[in-house]
Scaffold this active site. Structure first.
Site, PDB file in Angstrom:
ATOM      1  N   TYR A   1      -0.987  -1.597   1.895  1.00 30.27           N
ATOM      2  CA  TYR A   1      -0.287  -2.049   0.686  1.00 30.27           C
ATOM      3  C   TYR A   1      -1.029  -1.431  -0.504  1.00 30.27           C
ATOM      4  CZ  TYR A   1       0.951  -5.564   4.211  1.00 30.27           C
ATOM      5  OH  TYR A   1       1.360  -6.187   5.369  1.00 30.27           O
ATOM      6  N   PRO A   2      -0.781  -0.142  -0.801  1.00 28.61           N
ATOM      7  CA  PRO A   2      -1.579   0.573  -1.803  1.00 28.61           C
ATOM      8  C   PRO A   2      -1.102   0.407  -3.242  1.00 28.61           C
ATOM      9  CG  PRO A   2      -0.037   2.081  -0.792  1.00 28.61           C
ATOM     10  CD  PRO A   2       0.181   0.746  -0.115  1.00 28.61           C
ATOM     11  N   GLU A   3      -0.199  -0.534  -3.482  1.00 24.54           N
ATOM     12  CA  GLU A   3       0.411  -0.656  -4.805  1.00 24.54           C
ATOM     13  C   GLU A   3      -0.602  -0.802  -5.930  1.00 24.54           C
ATOM     14  OE1 GLU A   3       3.633  -2.300  -1.983  1.00 24.54           O
ATOM     15  OE2 GLU A   3       1.455  -2.106  -2.044  1.00 24.54           O
ATOM     16  N   VAL A   4      -1.702  -1.528  -5.675  1.00 21.73           N
ATOM     17  CA  VAL A   4      -2.664  -1.775  -6.757  1.00 21.73           C
ATOM     18  C   VAL A   4      -3.322  -0.495  -7.254  1.00 21.73           C
ATOM     19  CG1 VAL A   4      -3.157  -4.146  -6.069  1.00 21.73           C
ATOM     20  CG2 VAL A   4      -4.502  -2.281  -5.077  1.00 21.73           C
ATOM     21  N   LYS A   5      -3.263   0.561  -6.469  1.00 18.97           N
ATOM     22  CA  LYS A   5      -3.876   1.822  -6.886  1.00 18.97           C
ATOM     23  C   LYS A   5      -3.165   2.444  -8.080  1.00 18.97           C
ATOM     24  CE  LYS A   5      -5.888   3.096  -2.427  1.00 18.97           C
ATOM     25  NZ  LYS A   5      -5.919   4.129  -1.344  1.00 18.97           N
TER      26      LYS A   5
END
Length: 255
Positions: free
Chosen positions: A134-138
């Site tokens: 879940y790489p959204e925070v990047k």
């Protein structure tokens, strides 16, 4: 074109739905989401199948949102982002609402919205080499809609770690925390996934349907509330300066 981006077939009592954008790593866009919803409606109505399996064509299961969708997010209003977030949430909820078990057969990468799609399924089978994340925070975004489902699959602390670190993780780790049900060798993945999904043709369809309905009814009101909260956070996150800048940097690297 819409019918071609999702392929459908029935085999061994399994309604197989294939995301068919291999050149885009099966990235999600409005067209694919709509086609998936129609395919799930067809699967629900089909009398020959006892289960549903969602898989991806090519090297990956699903890599998340495509570049055009990210570009749209960067310029959309809050109202437009709310509608877009609701569209994805409706897909995840549809998986829960149909009576047949829905199995995500994950190979390659399942990232961002693609990992969300897998997480929202009733069951996940994975190849040994599959990668989740879940790489959204990047890019300043939030894995908001999937949160309601992720929190129901893993512990609170693990959900926090996976959602806030943005890191990719292996199939073995996904299984160890309860996100993946079975891991199969890469060379045998397709055959073993079919065998796993076809097992539902050997048991009572009505009993499975009632079990699924009861299991999710236990916390359905809370789930809907969590999804609705996720939609609101999803849309607000899209409007943040961090997200706008993050998307811009991401697109500049890819284009």
């Amino acid at each position: 074109m819409q019918e071609e981006i999702v392929l459908k077939r029935i085999e061994q009592g399994v309604f197989i739905i294939t995301l068919n954008r291999p050149e885009k790593r099966n990235a999600l866009n409005d067209e694919l989401i709509s086609a998936l919803k129609r395919a799930l409606d067809d699967a629900a109505a089909d009398v020959k199948s006892a289960s549903v399996m969602i898989q991806g064509a090519g090297k990956d299961f699903c890599s998340g949102a495509d570049l055009a969708s990210l570009e749209k997010i960067a310029s959309a209003s809050l109202e437009e982002n709310l509608l877009d977030a609701r569209n994805l949430a409706d897909l995840f909820l549809k998986i829960r609402s149909i009576e047949k078990p829905v199995i995500a057969a994950v190979h390659g990468k399942a990232l961002a919205g693609g990992c969300g799609l897998a997480t929202s399924c009733d069951l996940i089978v994975s190849s040994e080499s599959a990668v989740f994340g879940y790489p959204e925070v990047k890019i300043g975004f939030v894995p908001a809609i999937v949160m309601a489902f992720l929190r129901r699959n893993v512990s609170e602390k693990k959900a926090f770690e996976l959602a806030t670190s943005g890191r990719e993780f292996t199939a073995a780790e996904a299984a160890s925390v309860g996100l993946v049900n079975r891991i199969f060798e890469d060379a045998k993945f397709l055959d073993e996934s079919m065998k796993f999904s076809a097992e539902y043709a050997k048991v009572s369809r009505s009993a499975v349907a009632m079990t699924k309905r009861l299991l999710y009814k236990i916390d359905y009101a809370d789930l809907l509330s969590a999804v609705n909260d996720g939609i609101a956070v999803n849309a607000r996150a899209r409007m943040s300066e961090d997200c706008q800048n993050g998307i811009r940097r991401f697109l500049e690297k890819r284009l």
